[in-house]
Design a protein around this motif. Structure first.
Motif, short mmCIF file in Angstrom:
data_model
loop_
_atom_site.label_atom_id
_atom_site.label_comp_id
_atom_site.label_asym_id
_atom_site.label_seq_id
_atom_site.Cartn_x
_atom_site.Cartn_y
_atom_site.Cartn_z
N UNK A 167 -13.44 2.30 1.54
CA UNK A 167 -13.11 1.08 2.30
C UNK A 167 -13.55 -0.18 1.55
N UNK A 168 -14.65 -0.08 0.82
CA UNK A 168 -15.08 -1.25 0.00
C UNK A 168 -14.05 -1.55 -1.08
N UNK A 169 -13.60 -0.47 -1.77
CA UNK A 169 -12.63 -0.66 -2.84
C UNK A 169 -11.30 -1.16 -2.29
N UNK A 170 -10.90 -0.64 -1.13
CA UNK A 170 -9.64 -1.07 -0.53
C UNK A 170 -9.71 -2.54 -0.12
N UNK A 171 -10.82 -2.91 0.49
CA UNK A 171 -10.98 -4.32 0.88
C UNK A 171 -11.02 -5.23 -0.36
N UNK A 172 -11.63 -4.76 -1.45
CA UNK A 172 -11.68 -5.52 -2.70
C UNK A 172 -10.28 -5.78 -3.24
N UNK A 173 -9.36 -4.77 -3.10
CA UNK A 173 -7.99 -4.94 -3.59
C UNK A 173 -7.12 -5.75 -2.64
N UNK B 182 0.87 -1.19 0.00
CA UNK B 182 0.00 0.00 0.00
C UNK B 182 0.90 1.23 0.00
N UNK B 183 0.83 2.02 -1.07
CA UNK B 183 1.62 3.26 -1.20
C UNK B 183 0.67 4.43 -1.06
N UNK B 184 0.89 5.25 -0.04
CA UNK B 184 0.03 6.42 0.21
C UNK B 184 0.68 7.62 -0.46
N UNK B 185 0.03 8.10 -1.53
CA UNK B 185 0.53 9.27 -2.25
C UNK B 185 0.07 10.53 -1.54
N UNK B 186 0.93 11.56 -1.60
CA UNK B 186 0.55 12.84 -1.00
C UNK B 186 0.95 13.97 -1.94
N UNK C 184 -2.64 0.54 -12.70
CA UNK C 184 -3.50 0.17 -11.58
C UNK C 184 -4.46 1.26 -11.15
N UNK C 185 -4.10 2.53 -11.38
CA UNK C 185 -4.95 3.62 -10.90
C UNK C 185 -4.81 3.80 -9.39
N UNK C 186 -5.61 4.71 -8.86
CA UNK C 186 -5.53 4.99 -7.42
C UNK C 186 -6.90 4.84 -6.78
N UNK C 187 -6.85 4.64 -5.45
CA UNK C 187 -8.07 4.63 -4.66
C UNK C 187 -8.10 5.95 -3.89
N UNK C 188 -9.12 6.77 -4.19
CA UNK C 188 -9.18 8.11 -3.61
C UNK C 188 -9.88 8.08 -2.26
#
Length: 553
Positions: free
Chosen positions: A534-540, A462-466, A520-524
């Motif tokens: 949280x749904x998308x994160x859990x899906x990944x 998990x890479x948190x972009x800022x 891959x795109x990002x999860x915003x």
């Protein structure tokens, strides 16, 4: 010919009769094994040959035994009218040549019982009797008394061997086959058939030509080939599922056809039926009826047909099924026809149905694509799917918050998200186990070695972009480079990019990270415990069989 002494004739005759009696009554004899009395048939004027089955104790005497012990062979014919036996072998028409007695040729008066005997001046060993039956030919090339019967099966291969020709040595060209005494069909033995048909049945005569003292003699055998039908399951040939275009008012006859086999099949039950109409035998006033059953023969096969007759096609006959039903024993086969008015086929209707099906499938695809995350999570919950079992990984994800070695580029809000909110939700609510370097690695451990070691223990990165990291022009950290190497080069870990704050320009990111971002795109980030984030994160994240969660996901 010569006549033997009466006492010697009586002795030979009595010995042979006693031995035959013992054999017929089932007693064993210590003189010879139980040879069966045989009968040899021959056409009058042709060559005939009798074999002597001599024996000594329990084993047949062969040529070497005969020569070693000085035995000579003699043949005798019983004369029942005078009660005497005649010694045969005139060296001309009737000649003895071990172990045979030959007739060159045989005549009707040669019919009778014959005996052979070995004699060396001291011992006499008689053989079993052999009967010769010489048959006159009234017409044709054979006598019915000389027939051999052979059976074959229609549609299968077959073979005819010329019987009892093993004792003759001959060239292939000297044996010819005739069918029904007329047609010469082959040369040599055996006579082979690739596939037997009704036309192959009949009488086959094999004639062997033998030369003896400058003259040629025939040996004839006749076989009657009888053909039987192999069991055949009837097959419905037409119709199957047929759409037929018709014109209103026309007369139309449609045949239901069944392949019944090679012979007439009266037990094949064939009829026409319809749910909308009563179909009976044809009468002048019947608008639709079934005609008479008929049988036709094509290529040696029997076909059964029954016609369905529309005396005048009406509109009420259209768009209905008429079924042809075949019944035999426990078998039921059905074919159907469907009448359509010419020029008004069901093609537009079919096109409409096809278009409707395509639209429905497209909508379903869109719905599935839009709700794929929810569908996947629901499937995981229902099935308990677990993709982490047996992969020898310790953590579900390695959390990487980008920073510089000297200066923190992240706000207090980002750090709170990475080190507090993210683990609280994923670990406590969904049962995942995260690896956070600042939290899980003991102080003082070598950073480079520890980073590589812990990344290899994880299933996701998990890479948190800022925004601060993107706007800053510091070089990438070792932690990021190590993780991206595992993603792009070795393929050992799957990346998840989280965008905590909006990023307008991604060109300042390392090229390897830009590649991951494109693919891959990002999860915003979205506020709220039950948000789509949280749904998308859990899906990944990897599916785990026994996750602990509550509330709406």
């Amino acid at each position: 010919m010569m006549v033997m002494m009466p006492w010697m004739i009586f002795l030979l005759f009595a010995t042979a009769e006693m031995r035959n009696k013992h054999i017929s009554e089932g007693y064993e004899t210590n003189i010879c094994p139980p040879f069966q009395s045989t009968t040899v048939f021959a056409n009058v004027g042709e060559h005939a040959r009798l074999r002597c089955q001599l024996c000594n104790g329990s084993s047949p005497i062969n040529m070497s035994d005969r020569q070693t012990h000085g035995f000579t062979i003699s043949w005798f014919k019983g004369n029942f009218k005078s009660g005497l036996m005649e010694l045969l072998d005139n060296g001309n028409r009737i000649a003895a040549q071990w172990p045979f007695l030959g007739f060159w040729p045989a005549f009707v008066n040669d019919t009778g019982r014959y005996f052979c005997s070995l004699f060396n001046g001291t011992h006499n060993i008689p053989g079993p009797n052999v009967s010769l039956n010489v048959i006159p030919i009234s017409e044709g090339c054979y006598s019915e008394e000389l027939e051999y019967t052979r059976n074959g099966y229609i549609g299968l291969s077959g073979r005819l061997d010329c019987p009892h020709m093993e004792e003759y040595e001959y060239n292939t060209k000297d044996l010819k086959w005739y069918k029904n005494c007329q047609e010469e069909v082959a040369t040599g033995s055996p006579l082979d058939f690739h596939s037997l048909g009704e036309e192959n049945a009949g009488h086959y005569t094999c004639v062997l030509s033998i030369e003896h003292f400058g003259r040629r003699y025939n040996v004839t055998r006749t076989l009657e080939l009888k053909l039987n039908e192999v069991y055949f399951e009837p097959k419905l040939i037409y119709p199957d599922q047929e759409h037929i275009e018709v014109t209103l008012g026309e007369k139309r006859v449609i045949n239901c056809t069944v392949l019944a086999g090679h012979k007439s099949k009266q037990d094949v039950m064939l009829t026409w039926k319809s749910q909308q109409f009563k179909i009976t035998s044809c009468k002048p006033e019947a608008p639709v009826c079934k005609g008479r059953r008929r049988e036709t023969i094509k290529n040696n096969r029997v076909y059964v047909e029954i016609p369905l007759v529309f005396t005048k096609v009406k509109e009420e006959h259209l768009n209905h099924h008429f079924n042809c039903i075949l019944r035999r024993s426990e078998i039921t086969l059905t074919g159907s026809i469907f009448l359509q008015e010419k020029g008004k086929s069901a093609a537009p209707h079919s096109v409409g149905l096809l278009f409707f099906a395509i639209v429905v499938l497209f909508i379903l695809a869109c719905v599935c694509a839009y709700f794929k995350v929810q569908i996947a999570l629901c499937f995981r919950d229902l099935t308990g799917r677990d993709e982490t079992r047996g992969d020898n990984k310790e953590y579900d994800a390695y959390v990487l918050l980008l920073k510089n070695d000297d200066t923190l580029l992240n706000t207090h809000e980002e750090q709170k998200f990475a080190f507090k909110s993210l683990p609280e939700t994923l670990e406590e609510k969904f049962g995942y186990r995260l690896c956070i370097f600042e939290r899980d690695v003991a102080p003082g451990v070598a950073s480079a070695e520890s980073i590589l070691l812990y990344i290899n223990k994880c299933r996701r990165l998990i890479i948190i972009l800022s925004k601060e990291y993107v706007d800053d022009h510091f070089s990438s950290t070792y932690e990021l480079m190590t993780g991206l190497h595992q993603v792009l080069v070795e393929g050992k870990i799957k990346p998840i990019l989280l965008q905590f704050k909006p990023i307008n320009n991604t060109k300042s990111l390392p090229e390897s990270l830009q590649l991951v971002l494109k693919s891959k795109g990002t999860v915003k980030w979205e506020e709220g415990k039950n948000s789509y984030f949280w749904k998308k994160l859990r899906y990944l994240m990897p599916a785990k069989g026994h996750q602990v969660h509550s509330g709406n996901q």
